[in-house]
Design a protein around this motif. Sequence first.
Motif, mmCIF file in Angstrom:
data_model
loop_
_atom_site.group_PDB
_atom_site.id
_atom_site.type_symbol
_atom_site.label_atom_id
_atom_site.label_comp_id
_atom_site.label_asym_id
_atom_site.label_seq_id
_atom_site.Cartn_x
_atom_site.Cartn_y
_atom_site.Cartn_z
ATOM 1 N N VAL A 28 0.003 8.532 10.159
ATOM 2 C CA VAL A 28 -1.009 7.956 9.270
ATOM 3 C C VAL A 28 -0.453 6.650 8.733
ATOM 4 C CG1 VAL A 28 -2.434 8.310 7.229
ATOM 5 C CG2 VAL A 28 -1.803 10.265 8.655
ATOM 6 N N THR A 29 -1.006 5.538 9.201
ATOM 7 C CA THR A 29 -0.548 4.217 8.795
ATOM 8 C C THR A 29 -1.501 3.671 7.738
ATOM 9 O OG1 THR A 29 0.339 3.827 11.013
ATOM 10 C CG2 THR A 29 0.081 1.910 9.585
ATOM 11 N N LEU A 30 -0.952 3.322 6.583
ATOM 12 C CA LEU A 30 -1.761 2.856 5.466
ATOM 13 C C LEU A 30 -1.727 1.335 5.398
ATOM 14 C CD1 LEU A 30 -0.652 5.377 2.680
ATOM 15 C CD2 LEU A 30 -2.364 5.661 4.480
ATOM 16 N N THR A 31 -2.884 0.752 5.220
ATOM 17 C CA THR A 31 -3.007 -0.689 5.063
ATOM 18 C C THR A 31 -3.971 -0.968 3.913
ATOM 19 O OG1 THR A 31 -4.761 -0.712 6.740
ATOM 20 C CG2 THR A 31 -2.520 -1.248 7.465
ATOM 21 N N PRO A 32 -3.725 -2.035 3.147
ATOM 22 C CA PRO A 32 -4.646 -2.358 2.054
ATOM 23 C C PRO A 32 -5.971 -2.869 2.580
ATOM 24 C CG PRO A 32 -2.952 -4.039 2.262
ATOM 25 C CD PRO A 32 -2.570 -2.939 3.207
ATOM 26 N N CYS A 89 0.859 -1.187 0.000
ATOM 27 C CA CYS A 89 0.000 0.000 0.000
ATOM 28 C C CYS A 89 0.894 1.235 0.000
ATOM 29 C CB CYS A 89 -0.918 -0.018 1.230
ATOM 30 S SG CYS A 89 -2.172 1.262 1.233
ATOM 31 N N GLU A 90 1.142 1.780 -1.195
ATOM 32 C CA GLU A 90 2.060 2.909 -1.303
ATOM 33 C C GLU A 90 1.419 4.189 -0.778
ATOM 34 O OE1 GLU A 90 1.970 5.670 -3.454
ATOM 35 O OE2 GLU A 90 0.001 5.210 -4.292
ATOM 36 N N GLY A 91 2.255 5.104 -0.289
ATOM 37 C CA GLY A 91 1.754 6.329 0.321
ATOM 38 C C GLY A 91 2.165 7.605 -0.372
ATOM 39 N N ARG A 92 2.883 7.502 -1.513
ATOM 40 C CA ARG A 92 3.320 8.727 -2.175
ATOM 41 C C ARG A 92 2.153 9.478 -2.800
ATOM 42 N NH1 ARG A 92 7.646 6.981 -4.258
ATOM 43 N NH2 ARG A 92 9.064 7.953 -2.772
ATOM 44 N N SER A 93 1.103 8.775 -3.193
ATOM 45 C CA SER A 93 -0.078 9.472 -3.712
ATOM 46 C C SER A 93 -0.701 10.343 -2.633
ATOM 47 C CB SER A 93 -1.107 8.454 -4.215
ATOM 48 O OG SER A 93 -0.584 7.689 -5.263
ATOM 49 N N PHE A 99 -17.829 5.487 -3.797
ATOM 50 C CA PHE A 99 -16.571 5.460 -4.517
ATOM 51 C C PHE A 99 -15.722 4.311 -3.968
ATOM 52 C CE2 PHE A 99 -15.573 7.825 -0.732
ATOM 53 C CZ PHE A 99 -14.269 7.477 -0.431
ATOM 54 N N PRO A 100 -14.939 3.670 -4.816
ATOM 55 C CA PRO A 100 -14.116 2.550 -4.335
ATOM 56 C C PRO A 100 -12.890 3.070 -3.598
ATOM 57 C CG PRO A 100 -13.805 2.875 -6.681
ATOM 58 C CD PRO A 100 -14.861 3.851 -6.266
ATOM 59 N N PRO A 101 -12.777 2.861 -2.317
ATOM 60 C CA PRO A 101 -11.603 3.355 -1.587
ATOM 61 C C PRO A 101 -10.352 2.603 -1.987
ATOM 62 C CG PRO A 101 -12.943 1.985 -0.162
ATOM 63 C CD PRO A 101 -13.716 2.136 -1.442
ATOM 64 N N TYR A 102 -9.242 3.308 -1.927
ATOM 65 C CA TYR A 102 -7.962 2.714 -2.295
ATOM 66 C C TYR A 102 -7.333 1.969 -1.123
ATOM 67 C CZ TYR A 102 -2.935 2.520 -3.037
ATOM 68 O OH TYR A 102 -1.636 2.116 -3.104
ATOM 69 N N ALA A 103 -7.415 2.536 0.074
ATOM 70 C CA ALA A 103 -6.753 1.931 1.230
ATOM 71 C C ALA A 103 -7.413 2.427 2.510
ATOM 72 C CB ALA A 103 -5.258 2.258 1.231
ATOM 73 N N SER A 104 -6.986 1.845 3.596
ATOM 74 C CA SER A 104 -7.442 2.248 4.921
ATOM 75 C C SER A 104 -6.322 3.017 5.610
ATOM 76 C CB SER A 104 -7.823 1.018 5.749
ATOM 77 O OG SER A 104 -8.064 1.368 7.091
ATOM 78 N N ALA A 105 -6.692 4.105 6.260
ATOM 79 C CA ALA A 105 -5.717 4.955 6.960
ATOM 80 C C ALA A 105 -6.059 4.988 8.441
ATOM 81 C CB ALA A 105 -5.717 6.364 6.384
ATOM 82 N N THR A 106 -5.154 4.493 9.258
ATOM 83 C CA THR A 106 -5.295 4.574 10.713
ATOM 84 C C THR A 106 -4.519 5.794 11.189
ATOM 85 O OG1 THR A 106 -5.486 2.170 10.884
ATOM 86 C CG2 THR A 106 -4.980 3.380 12.899
ATOM 87 N N ILE A 107 -5.229 6.749 11.765
ATOM 88 C CA ILE A 107 -4.643 8.054 12.105
ATOM 89 C C ILE A 107 -4.547 8.184 13.623
ATOM 90 C CG2 ILE A 107 -4.805 10.539 11.731
ATOM 91 C CD1 ILE A 107 -6.900 9.822 9.506
ATOM 92 N N VAL A 108 -3.364 8.505 14.101
ATOM 93 C CA VAL A 108 -3.143 8.837 15.512
ATOM 94 C C VAL A 108 -2.653 10.281 15.539
ATOM 95 C CG1 VAL A 108 -1.905 8.301 17.624
ATOM 96 C CG2 VAL A 108 -2.614 6.447 16.098
ATOM 97 N N HIS A 109 -3.477 11.177 16.077
ATOM 98 C CA HIS A 109 -3.191 12.609 16.045
ATOM 99 C C HIS A 109 -3.129 13.142 17.470
ATOM 100 C CE1 HIS A 109 -3.047 16.729 14.820
ATOM 101 N NE2 HIS A 109 -4.229 17.014 15.344
ATOM 102 N N LYS A 110 -1.990 13.756 17.821
ATOM 103 C CA LYS A 110 -1.787 14.327 19.148
ATOM 104 C C LYS A 110 -1.945 15.842 19.061
ATOM 105 C CE LYS A 110 1.818 10.827 19.678
ATOM 106 N NZ LYS A 110 3.285 10.622 19.865
ATOM 107 N N ARG A 111 -2.954 16.340 19.737
ATOM 108 C CA ARG A 111 -3.170 17.781 19.753
ATOM 109 C C ARG A 111 -2.298 18.440 20.814
ATOM 110 N NH1 ARG A 111 -9.787 18.070 19.051
ATOM 111 N NH2 ARG A 111 -9.796 17.898 16.761
ATOM 112 N N LYS A 112 -2.141 19.774 20.696
ATOM 113 C CA LYS A 112 -1.319 20.505 21.659
ATOM 114 C C LYS A 112 -1.923 20.474 23.051
ATOM 115 C CE LYS A 112 0.780 23.677 18.318
ATOM 116 N NZ LYS A 112 1.009 25.097 17.955
ATOM 117 N N SER A 113 -3.234 20.295 23.140
ATOM 118 C CA SER A 113 -3.887 20.236 24.443
ATOM 119 C C SER A 113 -3.598 18.941 25.180
ATOM 120 C CB SER A 113 -5.405 20.393 24.273
ATOM 121 O OG SER A 113 -5.942 19.352 23.464
ATOM 122 N N GLY A 114 -2.990 17.973 24.499
ATOM 123 C CA GLY A 114 -2.711 16.682 25.108
ATOM 124 C C GLY A 114 -3.699 15.602 24.708
#
Length: 349
Positions: free
Chosen positions: A213-217, A61-65, A228-243
């Motif tokens: 952002v971790t991409l998995t097929p 699952c490439e991520g350059r796109s 629409f046909p999705p290309y991949a699944s993105a697991t997102i872990v986002h840390k805000r400044k508030s903690g």
Amino acid sequence: MDRMLQRGSHVFSGISRPPDYALSRPSSSGPGSGRASGLLQSLSGGSEPAGLLLIADSLECEGRSLLKSFVTSAALREEPVHVFSFELSESEFSTGLDDGVRARLQFHDGFSDPLNWEKCGTFTVDRFTARDLLASVSPPPGGAVLPCTVVLDSLSWILQQKQVVFLCRVLQEFQRGATRAELKIRKVVGLLHADLHQPEVVEAICQLASTVVTLTPLPESCGLRMDFPPYASATIVHKRKSGKVLKKEEYFTVEDRFTLRTSVEPIQRQETGGGGDVQVVDPAANLTFNLRLTDKERRTKESLTLPYHFSTEKKTNMLQSGVGEGKIYYEPDAGDDIDEEDPDDDLDI
């Protein structure tokens, strides 16, 4: 290095577009059309501060796109985009980008002579330091400080030449130096080929990043009910400044001109066919202890008088007592030790 060469088009050919089905723009809209703005869309659009954003992809699952969609989004906001490319040449990286997006790119060539063998003055791996990075993204003397985006393509190539400790130190010093110099860097987007490195190396870089952002097929057997046909699944872990830490899973595709389209709804799997009766499984079966009562045990339980229930005598006396009268009712338990003698009889009062 051999493993990176084996990645083929994933690294060097510049063909980083998703399959052809993802390039056609659907005309329908619906609950799964991706029109709702998810976390990935907010990070790409700049409404959510990202800091160091890491895209962890793999050979499957490439991520350059996705990386180019972040570049396109920043260019459409009229932000300068500094691209430090070590895996693709400038022409290969710019393939598929609009002319207006290309005009916003400030390319720092780390591909032509990365080890400085030919002495051609490109951005070599030895120049990958916090000082040189800051000098490359800083405006000229007297120039206005504009919000910008920094792209590192890719961190895996740096890790082939340097230790992970060196990379983490450079990234940390670069962000601190940009803050001290009052540079308006909206985000630093780095591409990491996670399948090329040991898990502890990937974990160290992920700990440094504020967004991963971790991409998995997508599973081949799952049925999708989306517009629409999705290309991949993105697991997102986002840390805000508030903690606060946000973790979400979204499905995305990159359409023509690297337009990002996401769906915040979970994948709905199609029900398997086969019209037989559904067998109900008893969760209490095959246990080493009994969870049910027999008829005798149930009758014994119902006839048991609980200690906190009022007796008939107590209820009658309470109902017949007059106004202003008070009584204390005490029912001794079987284990009480009652002494009829006065405990203070020996005292001279």
